[in-house]
Motif scaffolding. Sequence first.
Motif, mmCIF file in Angstrom:
data_model
loop_
_atom_site.group_PDB
_atom_site.id
_atom_site.type_symbol
_atom_site.label_atom_id
_atom_site.label_comp_id
_atom_site.label_asym_id
_atom_site.label_seq_id
_atom_site.Cartn_x
_atom_site.Cartn_y
_atom_site.Cartn_z
ATOM 1 N N CYS A 105 -6.681 3.994 0.146
ATOM 2 C CA CYS A 105 -6.251 2.825 -0.322
ATOM 3 C C CYS A 105 -6.662 1.743 0.677
ATOM 4 N N GLU A 106 -7.791 0.950 0.664
ATOM 5 C CA GLU A 106 -8.163 0.146 1.560
ATOM 6 C C GLU A 106 -7.260 -1.129 1.741
ATOM 7 N N LEU A 107 -7.087 -1.773 2.788
ATOM 8 C CA LEU A 107 -6.583 -3.100 3.017
ATOM 9 C C LEU A 107 -7.679 -4.146 3.410
ATOM 10 N N SER A 108 -7.727 -5.031 2.437
ATOM 11 C CA SER A 108 -8.830 -6.283 2.798
ATOM 12 C C SER A 108 -7.886 -7.330 3.116
ATOM 13 N N ARG A 128 0.596 -1.042 -0.163
ATOM 14 C CA ARG A 128 -0.017 -0.032 0.061
ATOM 15 C C ARG A 128 0.886 1.360 -0.049
ATOM 16 N N SER A 129 1.906 1.229 0.743
ATOM 17 C CA SER A 129 2.832 2.450 0.789
ATOM 18 C C SER A 129 3.412 2.859 -0.763
ATOM 19 N N GLU A 130 3.896 1.758 -1.144
ATOM 20 C CA GLU A 130 4.313 1.553 -2.791
ATOM 21 C C GLU A 130 3.300 2.262 -3.479
ATOM 22 N N VAL A 131 2.076 1.747 -3.534
ATOM 23 C CA VAL A 131 1.009 2.243 -4.450
ATOM 24 C C VAL A 131 0.564 3.533 -4.285
ATOM 25 N N CYS A 132 0.642 3.938 -3.099
ATOM 26 C CA CYS A 132 0.314 5.300 -2.643
ATOM 27 C C CYS A 132 1.177 6.252 -2.971
ATOM 28 N N LYS A 133 2.530 5.938 -2.993
ATOM 29 C CA LYS A 133 3.564 6.852 -3.430
ATOM 30 C C LYS A 133 3.561 7.207 -4.915
ATOM 31 N N ALA A 134 3.296 5.810 -5.618
ATOM 32 C CA ALA A 134 3.277 6.003 -7.261
ATOM 33 C C ALA A 134 2.071 6.793 -7.655
ATOM 34 N N LEU A 135 0.919 6.461 -6.971
ATOM 35 C CA LEU A 135 -0.238 7.086 -7.604
ATOM 36 C C LEU A 135 -0.332 8.465 -6.678
#
Length: 266
Positions: free
Chosen positions: A227-230, A213-220
Motif C-alpha cells: 500500500c503506497e503512500l503518495s 494505511r494501517s486500517e486499510v492493510c488490516k481490512a484487506l
Amino acid sequence: MNNLEEGKKGTEGGPEAEQCAMAAYAMEGVAAAALRSVTLRVQQAAERSSRQSDRVRVVAVSKTKPVSLIRQVYDAGHRCFGENYVQEIVEKAPQLPEDIEWHFIGNLQSNKVKPLLAGVPNLAMVESVDDEKIANHLDRAVGSTGRKPLKVLVQVNTSGEASKYGIEPSGCVELVKHVSLGCPNLEFCGLMTIGMLDYTSTPENFKTLSNCRSEVCKALGITEEQCELSMGMSGDFELAIELGSTNVRIGSTIFGPREYTKKNTN
C-alpha cells in the motif's frame, strides 16, 4: 533535427528571438540541475529514515510547463511525470516518448475519463480516485479499452479543508474495499494526500494518511509494502519521505514557478 539546430532555426527572427531561445536553454539547464538536486535530497531523506531511496518514486509534475522543458528533464534520465489537467496531459503525451510513465494527479471528472484513457495510452496511474462514482467510471472505461488494469491511488482529505478533494479518513477503508473488490479493471496501489499549503499541520496530515494505511492493510489483509503512500510536494517532500512516503510529487522545485498564461480546465 536536433535541439540545438531547432534553436538556431528559431533565432532567425532577430535579437529578440535569439534572447528567447537562450533563455529557454538556460531554463532547461536549470531544470536538469534541479532534478539532480532533488534526487540527492530524496536519497538523503531516505537514508535518514533507514529506507532504500529506490523505494521512493519521484513524480516530476509538469503542470503548465512546455513539452520542450519536459523533454529536457526526460533527457536527463527521468521517466515519471505528472499532470493535473486532462487537457494538458492529452496534448503533451503524444509529443513525448512512449516510455514515460504518466501519473494523473488532479481532480478527475467523469466526462473526462474516456478522453484521458484514449489520449494517454501510457498512463501509468491515476492518483486521485476520491469516490465510488469516479472509480466506477474508470473501471468501465478501462474495461472497454481492453488494456491491462489501471493502477490507482485513493485520495484522502487528511487536512479537513473544504477546498480540497479527497475522501474523509473515516470513509477511506470502504472506498478502498470498493476499488479493490468491486472494480476488476483497477489495481489499488495505495493512498494519496495533499498537505496544508502553509505546512502548519503537514506532519499531522501525513501521520493521518499513515494511520489510514494501517486500517486499510488490516481490512484487506495486505502488508504495508503493498500500500503506497503518495504524500509530499516541493515544500515538504523530505519530511514526507521521513514519515513513510513512497511517492513524492515535485513540480516547481524541478521546473521553476508555474506560469498560468491561460485558464486550464479538466
